[in-house]
Design a protein around this motif. Structure first.
Motif, mmCIF file in Angstrom:
data_model
loop_
_atom_site.group_PDB
_atom_site.id
_atom_site.type_symbol
_atom_site.label_atom_id
_atom_site.label_comp_id
_atom_site.label_asym_id
_atom_site.label_seq_id
_atom_site.Cartn_x
_atom_site.Cartn_y
_atom_site.Cartn_z
ATOM 1 N N PHE A 1 0.875 -1.189 0.000
ATOM 2 C CA PHE A 1 0.000 0.000 0.000
ATOM 3 C C PHE A 1 0.898 1.221 0.000
ATOM 4 O O PHE A 1 2.102 1.115 0.225
ATOM 5 N N ASN A 2 0.301 2.373 -0.286
ATOM 6 C CA ASN A 2 1.101 3.590 -0.183
ATOM 7 C C ASN A 2 1.345 3.911 1.277
ATOM 8 O O ASN A 2 0.434 3.834 2.090
ATOM 9 N N THR B 1 1.752 6.117 4.506
ATOM 10 C CA THR B 1 1.199 7.422 4.902
ATOM 11 C C THR B 1 2.356 8.420 5.038
ATOM 12 O O THR B 1 3.520 8.032 5.139
ATOM 13 N N GLN C 1 4.307 7.723 8.121
ATOM 14 C CA GLN C 1 5.220 6.583 8.006
ATOM 15 C C GLN C 1 6.481 6.985 7.236
ATOM 16 O O GLN C 1 7.595 6.625 7.622
ATOM 17 N N VAL D 1 -2.554 2.409 18.028
ATOM 18 C CA VAL D 1 -2.878 1.079 17.513
ATOM 19 C C VAL D 1 -3.354 1.197 16.072
ATOM 20 O O VAL D 1 -4.166 2.062 15.748
ATOM 21 N N GLY D 2 -2.815 0.355 15.229
ATOM 22 C CA GLY D 2 -3.259 0.333 13.842
ATOM 23 C C GLY D 2 -2.657 1.412 12.969
ATOM 24 O O GLY D 2 -3.033 1.576 11.806
ATOM 25 N N SER D 3 -1.705 2.167 13.498
ATOM 26 C CA SER D 3 -1.147 3.261 12.698
ATOM 27 C C SER D 3 -0.098 2.751 11.718
ATOM 28 O O SER D 3 0.392 3.504 10.886
ATOM 29 N N GLY D 4 0.269 1.474 11.820
ATOM 30 C CA GLY D 4 1.183 0.909 10.834
ATOM 31 C C GLY D 4 2.640 0.981 11.228
ATOM 32 O O GLY D 4 3.500 1.374 10.431
ATOM 33 N N LYS D 5 2.937 0.551 12.427
ATOM 34 C CA LYS D 5 4.326 0.563 12.870
ATOM 35 C C LYS D 5 5.106 -0.612 12.280
ATOM 36 O O LYS D 5 6.309 -0.522 12.066
ATOM 37 N N THR D 6 4.383 -1.721 12.014
ATOM 38 C CA THR D 6 5.082 -2.933 11.604
ATOM 39 C C THR D 6 5.879 -2.747 10.319
ATOM 40 O O THR D 6 7.029 -3.166 10.219
ATOM 41 N N PRO E 1 -3.723 4.925 8.506
ATOM 42 C CA PRO E 1 -3.851 4.652 7.077
ATOM 43 C C PRO E 1 -5.228 5.074 6.590
ATOM 44 O O PRO E 1 -6.194 5.036 7.362
ATOM 45 N N ARG F 1 -9.812 4.028 7.071
ATOM 46 C CA ARG F 1 -10.253 3.404 8.327
ATOM 47 C C ARG F 1 -11.565 4.030 8.758
ATOM 48 O O ARG F 1 -11.706 5.243 8.767
ATOM 49 N N ARG G 1 -9.900 -3.238 12.128
ATOM 50 C CA ARG G 1 -8.681 -3.446 11.344
ATOM 51 C C ARG G 1 -9.017 -3.854 9.921
ATOM 52 O O ARG G 1 -8.136 -3.964 9.085
HETATM 53 P P1 ADP Z 1 0.407 -1.156 14.652
HETATM 54 O O1 ADP Z 1 0.971 0.214 14.558
HETATM 55 O O2 ADP Z 1 -0.735 -1.220 15.616
HETATM 56 O O3 ADP Z 1 1.440 -2.210 14.881
HETATM 57 P P2 ADP Z 1 0.124 -2.497 12.153
HETATM 58 O O4 ADP Z 1 1.505 -2.293 11.689
HETATM 59 O O5 ADP Z 1 -0.234 -3.840 12.669
HETATM 60 O O6 ADP Z 1 -0.258 -1.404 13.241
HETATM 61 O O7 ADP Z 1 -0.844 -2.061 11.001
HETATM 62 C C1 ADP Z 1 -2.232 -2.175 11.132
HETATM 63 C C2 ADP Z 1 -2.853 -2.549 9.813
HETATM 64 O O8 ADP Z 1 -2.781 -1.456 8.896
HETATM 65 C C3 ADP Z 1 -2.167 -3.703 9.138
HETATM 66 O O9 ADP Z 1 -3.152 -4.546 8.604
HETATM 67 C C4 ADP Z 1 -1.335 -3.039 8.054
HETATM 68 O O10 ADP Z 1 -1.138 -3.892 6.960
HETATM 69 C C5 ADP Z 1 -2.180 -1.841 7.692
HETATM 70 N N1 ADP Z 1 -1.427 -0.704 7.184
HETATM 71 C C6 ADP Z 1 -0.281 -0.201 7.695
HETATM 72 N N2 ADP Z 1 0.124 0.888 7.012
HETATM 73 C C7 ADP Z 1 -0.784 1.087 6.035
HETATM 74 C C8 ADP Z 1 -0.921 2.055 4.986
HETATM 75 N N3 ADP Z 1 -0.033 3.039 4.802
HETATM 76 N N4 ADP Z 1 -2.001 1.961 4.173
HETATM 77 C C9 ADP Z 1 -2.902 0.982 4.364
HETATM 78 N N5 ADP Z 1 -2.830 0.045 5.313
HETATM 79 C C10 ADP Z 1 -1.785 0.073 6.152
#
Ligand code: ADP
Ligand code: MG
Length: 718
Positions: free
Chosen positions: A274-275, A277, A280, A305-310, A468, A471, A604
């Motif tokens: 995905f693109n 943010t 990020q 939570v869910g902000s895409g840290k992974t 992202p 949501r 999610r």
């Molecule tokens: P956390 O910050 O809570 O660890 P995650 O990294 O698990 O969050 O990401 C939460 C969800 O959002 C995952 O399913 C991930 O694939 C999705 N995600 C992360 N970044 C983006 C993005 N830039 N655009 C769309 N989806 C994203």
């Protein structure tokens, strides 16, 4: 002619030496208020002030007004019988009306010593009673005396204890001792800030500030004095933290990640799902710049939570790999590690990267293979739990260590990772060639910015402050237990749509047994309402074996069960996008950040999600505020601010070690603007003059050194 040398009084003089103190009082002051020296006394700041600069007329009084001061005469006394004993009531009059003064004790003495028809000044709280204003046990003084005394100003009220009051060290006594201190020192105190700062920030001098904080003439001077002292206090904490960070950067060499290479670029160009943010991207740049510098990275990544840290973590690992280093990611639970591993596995396969999972349940042969491949460098990425910290785990060249949900780990564990850098198998971190890996700590527990500045001031902080796109906000409601049937009906409809449900029970150490019973009872009743085989239910709690937990969890992840009944073990990180409802039982017993974390388990996927907070009827005010906040807001930072207001900084992770609780005059919540300004100026000064060597900064350097000597400022940081 005699030359008078004004000896400056050493503020480290023991308090016993102050006239009017003596050994007994000194002992009490030490024990009760921690006052050992003149300096300590000087830094005993009033909690509040009674404003005796204003006079009210009786017709200006408001119901329940705080301390007010009125001039008038007593026109008559009356004794009124009551249930037990009697009360003495005086009618007090000025030009605008009458009110009552009331005494329940000491009536004889009062009757004899107060003269009717004579002007008095009274001071105290007023009540509205029987259609009249009354003031119980007023502070009362002849107007003629009052005009002569100091009390015609702002009266400081000092912190005290019951013991002090009982032993006769009243507020008045402390005020007297303070006056004595100013007499002996001539009220002259060494300036602690630079002339430039004083001028540019329009701060009053140290001597003026101390005088006016203890003996303010009016509100305006008091405000100036408080501002100056708060600024100074926060300035030195920030200076200390920033210096520590600078020293760290200059002393702790970092592994040079000189290039962005194929792994990163290929992933970015061909496999990005995905693109990213903006947030990020910004954070990745910040990390990239740390890794490219010569210093070791020590960065905290905060993101809701869910902000895409992974993915940020993964792309940072790619930077390590691109420079020929290994990377590891440590998560607090087995479930989370497995999830990270599964999440990253596909990406790694696409890029031909070797990745392994190491947890408590890895068997001996798996372990052996992992250990070998780590040491010979064939294994590039290792994911796992605390198992990563074991001594047997030796990397060939660990370049980056990432810790997820850092609040679950202690400082000791964090530092263990430091020792896993290249050429560093000895106990001595300064051994030759020892270079610690770069460290990235991730947390989904947002800490209010002002607190983060103080608690984690020695770390660099990155924030993902954007979710992202696409949501949907999670709809959050508060329901009482008696509405349970309705809630269950709603759950049934959601399952009908193919969605999954979490039902979470509290687990709090003190009442573990009861909580466990609640959980099991709850499970039984859910089973009744959602019978097999139509419905399948998973249950996960702390008393289960890790393998069983994992099995149940996996059933839910795979969609084999529709309902997950659990304690808070699922709190962090679990990702089941198909789950659309989070029911939290006894929600009043959870803290705000926990509620927020739990809610983050849903929402999610693309579907509308819901969070249902179940409670009983009786709720404390704090519980109500927590529930209302959850219903109103989904912003982790806003929630963290409320949390901080409710609990105070003491309960927030990391504050205990940070020293922010020992603030003498500043308040982290109320003075966040002063904090920002103090930090900004501390940064600025150190940027221009990192060793504080310039004559301009002489006062700052001296003060900083003094603080190090007398107060254990070095304890600010763990
Ligand atoms: P956390 O910050 O809570 O660890 P995650 O990294 O698990 O969050 O990401 C939460 C969800 O959002 C995952 O399913 C991930 O694939 C999705 N995600 C992360 N970044 C983006 C993005 N830039 N655009 C769309 N989806 C994203
Ligand atoms: Mg996560």
């Amino acid at each position: 002619m005699l030359n008078f040398v004004v000896m400056s009084v050493n503020l480290q003089t023991p308090i016993d030496y102050l006239k009017g103190v003596g050994p007994n009082r000194a002992d009490l002051l030490r024990k009760e208020l921690g006052i050992h020296t003149y300096q300590d006394l000087l830094n005993l700041f009033p909690n509040r002030y009674l404003d005796r600069t204003k006079y009210y007329q009786i017709n200006q009084l408001q119901r329940n007004s705080a301390d007010v001061q009125v001039i008038g005469k007593i026109i008559k006394f009356e004794e009124v019988a009551q249930k037990r004993g009697k009360r003495l009531v005086a009618t007090f009059q000025d030009d605008t009306g009458t009110m009552e003064l009331v005494w329940f004790r000491g009536q004889k003495w009062i009757r004899e010593s107060l003269k009717p028809q004579t002007p008095y000044v009274i001071f105290g709280k007023t009540n509205w009673f029987n259609g009249k204003f009354s003031m119980p046990h007023p502070d009362i003084e002849l107007l003629s005396e009052h005009k002569k005394s100091l009390s015609s100003a702002m009266q400081p009220i000092y912190p005290s204890t019951e013991k002090l009051t009982n032993k006769g060290i009243s507020n008045r006594v402390i005020t007297k001792i303070m006056q004595q201190l100013f007499l002996e020192t001539n009220g002259r105190f060494t300036e602690t800030l630079s002339p430039e700062l004083l001028e540019s920030q329009k701060l009053i001098s140290k001597s003026d500030a101390l005088f006016n904080v203890h003996f303010p003439k009016n509100q305006e001077l008091l405000t100036k004095a408080q501002y100056r002292l708060k600024f100074e206090e926060l300035f030195y904490i920030q200076l200390q933290l920033i210096l520590k960070n600078l020293i760290h950067k200059s002393k702790i060499k970092g592994l040079p990640f000189t290039q962005v290479g194929d792994y990163f670029n290929t992933f970015f160009e061909e496999h990005l799902p995905f693109n990213l943010t903006h947030a990020q991207k910004r954070v990745l740049k910040e990390i990239r710049s740390d890794l490219g510098s010569q210093a070791q990275m020590n960065r905290l990544l905060q993101g809701d939570v869910g902000s895409g840290k992974t993915i940020v973590a993964f792309m940072s690992m790619l930077m390590a790999l691109d420079n020929g280093f290994q990377a590891c990611l440590m998560a607090p639970t087995e479930i989370l590690s497995v999830q990270h591993y599964n999440g990253l596995l596909d990406w790694c396969n696409e890029l031909n990267i070797s990745i392994k999972l190491l947890t408590g349940s890895s068997n001996t042969s798996e372990r052996k293979e992992i250990h070998e491949n780590l040491e010979n460098g064939q294994l590039q990425i290792l994911i796992g739990t605390h198992a990563l910290l074991e001594d047997a785990v030796k990397f060939k060249n660990l370049g980056l260590a990432i810790i997820d949900e850092q609040h679950r780990f202690g400082v000791a564990q964090r530092s263990k990772l430091w020792h896993k850098g290249p050429n560093q198998n000895s106990e001595n971190p300064n051994a030759q060639g020892a270079i610690p890996p770069h460290i990235l700590i991730m947390t989904a527990t947002p800490i209010p910015r002002t607190l983060a500045m103080s608690v984690y001031g020695d770390l660099d902080i990155s924030v993902i402050d954007e979710l992202p796109p696409g949501r949907q906000a999670i709809k959050t409601v508060h329901r009482y237990d008696k509405n349970r049937l309705k809630v269950f009906r709603f759950i049934r409809d959601e399952i009908e749509k193919g969605h999954q449900i979490y039902i979470v029970y509290p687990l709090i150490q003190e009442s573990e047994k009861m909580d466990y019973k609640d959980l099991i009872d709850g499970y039984a009743s859910i089973e009744r309402d959602f019978p097999k085989p139509k419905y399948q239910i998973s249950i996960v709690h702390g008393k289960m074996k890790a393998a069983d937990k994992d099995y149940e969890m996996q059933r839910f992840v795979k969609g084999e069960t529709q309902i997950m009944v659990a304690t808070t073990v699922i709190e962090v990180g679990v990702n089941v996008p198909n789950a659309s409802v989070m029911v939290i039982e006894s929600a009043e017993r959870f803290g705000l950040s926990q509620l927020h974390q739990l809610r983050g388990r849903v929402g999610r996927g693309a579907e509308q999600s819901y969070c249902i907070l179940m409670t009983g009827h009786k709720l404390s005010n704090d519980s109500k505020t927590r529930l209302e906040t959850m219903v109103r807001s989904s912003d982790g930072f806003e929630i963290a601010e409320v949390d901080l207001r409710l609990r105070g900084p003491g309960d927030i992770m990391g504050t205990q070690q940070s020293g922010v609780l020992n603030l003498k005059i500043a308040d982290l919540l109320k003075d966040s603007d002063i904090l920002k300004s103090a930090r900004f100026h501390a940064q600025n000064i150190l940027k221009k003059d990192p060793s504080l060597a310039s004559p301009n900064n002489k006062a700052i350097l001296n003060t900083y050194r003094e603080m190090g000597k007398y107060r254990n400022i070095w304890n600010y940081i763990s």
